[in-house]
Design a protein around this motif. Sequence first.
Motif, PDB file in Angstrom:
ATOM      1  N   SER A 118      38.102  34.137  40.422  1.00  0.00           N
ATOM      2  CA  SER A 118      38.036  35.541  40.873  1.00  0.00           C
ATOM      3  C   SER A 118      39.386  36.008  41.411  1.00  0.00           C
ATOM      4  O   SER A 118      39.493  36.469  42.559  1.00  0.00           O
ATOM      5  N   PRO A 119      40.453  35.894  40.608  1.00  0.00           N
ATOM      6  CA  PRO A 119      41.784  36.224  41.128  1.00  0.00           C
ATOM      7  C   PRO A 119      41.939  37.693  41.521  1.00  0.00           C
ATOM      8  O   PRO A 119      42.746  38.010  42.394  1.00  0.00           O
ATOM      9  N   GLY A 120      41.159  38.583  40.888  1.00  0.00           N
ATOM     10  CA  GLY A 120      41.233  39.989  41.261  1.00  0.00           C
ATOM     11  C   GLY A 120      40.758  40.233  42.685  1.00  0.00           C
ATOM     12  O   GLY A 120      41.337  41.052  43.419  1.00  0.00           O
ATOM     13  N   LEU A 121      39.716  39.517  43.101  1.00  0.00           N
ATOM     14  CA  LEU A 121      39.216  39.658  44.466  1.00  0.00           C
ATOM     15  C   LEU A 121      40.204  39.067  45.471  1.00  0.00           C
ATOM     16  O   LEU A 121      40.463  39.654  46.529  1.00  0.00           O
ATOM     17  N   ILE A 122      40.758  37.907  45.125  1.00  0.00           N
ATOM     18  CA  ILE A 122      41.783  37.300  45.990  1.00  0.00           C
ATOM     19  C   ILE A 122      42.954  38.264  46.148  1.00  0.00           C
ATOM     20  O   ILE A 122      43.475  38.469  47.253  1.00  0.00           O
ATOM     21  N   LEU A 123      43.349  38.861  45.040  1.00  0.00           N
ATOM     22  CA  LEU A 123      44.457  39.821  45.061  1.00  0.00           C
ATOM     23  C   LEU A 123      44.166  40.978  46.008  1.00  0.00           C
ATOM     24  O   LEU A 123      45.032  41.378  46.804  1.00  0.00           O
ATOM     25  N   HIS A 124      42.962  41.535  45.965  1.00  0.00           N
ATOM     26  CA  HIS A 124      42.634  42.677  46.821  1.00  0.00           C
ATOM     27  C   HIS A 124      42.687  42.303  48.307  1.00  0.00           C
ATOM     28  O   HIS A 124      43.128  43.117  49.138  1.00  0.00           O
ATOM     29  N   LEU A 125      42.267  41.098  48.644  1.00  0.00           N
ATOM     30  CA  LEU A 125      42.354  40.676  50.042  1.00  0.00           C
ATOM     31  C   LEU A 125      43.809  40.505  50.467  1.00  0.00           C
ATOM     32  O   LEU A 125      44.192  40.893  51.580  1.00  0.00           O
TER      33      LEU A 125
END
Length: 364
Positions: free
Chosen positions: A270-277
Amino acid sequence: MDITVYRPGELTAADRAAWTALQSKAHLDGSPQLANPFLSPEFAIAVGRCRRGVRVAVVREDGEPAAFFPFQKSATGVGRAVGLGVSDSQGVVHRPGFTWDAEQLLRACGLAVWEFDHLVEGQTPFEAGASGTFPSPVMDIDQGYEAYLSRLRQQSPKFTRTTLAKERKLDREHDGVRYVHDERDPAALRALMAWKSAQYRRTGRSDRFAHEWINRLVQHLFHSRSESFAGVLSVLYADGRPVAAHFGLRSERVLACWFPAYDPAFAKYSPGLILHLRMAEAAAADGIAYLDLGRGQKEYKDSLKTREIFVSEGWVTRRHPVAIGHRARRAPVRALRNTVLARPELFEPADRLLKRIGKIRSRK
């Protein structure tokens, strides 16, 4: 009202400074929605470099700028919000207490109709023309990242725990995991655009980057930088290469999320979620008040949000045959789309069909 219409490049430095000042003070004046970077002079100027018919109406009171109204105009007098289709915030940027007559403003601009799909709250003279109002999720970080993360743990404990665990797993299984909040390497931007185009095709959606003017707009905004406005490319790296990226626009207090995408090979993390955080953490350190995730129902937005603001779509019209004809053409399409999006029993089969079409397109 004294209303003068300009091409964006014709605005004086004083007018641009006055426009920016209205946005800078908007949160103090009870209109924080006017601080969105899509409402900035820089965005209007950038779209004007890529699209014909972009204009800005400057309304003056006692010789001083009181309001700025950016719009796009066709030869027949059909008006649209600047960058309609890619702009996530639209309306008149104005001083506190200022109001306007919608028909008078349209007449001064030579418009029979003005169409919008992300009209911000507080635009009372335009709101009568709204055909629908929709939530735009927000991540509040004005109290700092730790306060946001604490709130996220309370409202979405499983989501937060899982996402942070995936981040640790990514770090264990891959070398050189790092985050760059404001990446200046054009190669990373090209990677993001390629991922996003592939995602559009894979899901059966229209590929925005197939439009040359959108490509040029993003490239121009990537190089736009000032204290009050910038295009921000945020990138998550692993194994020496990008695995997730986002390109958005920043004003002094708002980071408007725009084009997020990731490498499907890393989907299990889930790199997109990690990115948003990571984006939220870095933006909070920069003094940003909130991230605007944009209109649209997405599971990840529901998980990350702390609240919602609202935007509207519709038309402001004068009594004019062009306005009648334009609305007659556009209204049924909008109504059908919104009905499908709002009803799961219609959206889910439509979404499956689009994805099947996307698979066929991807094989070609």
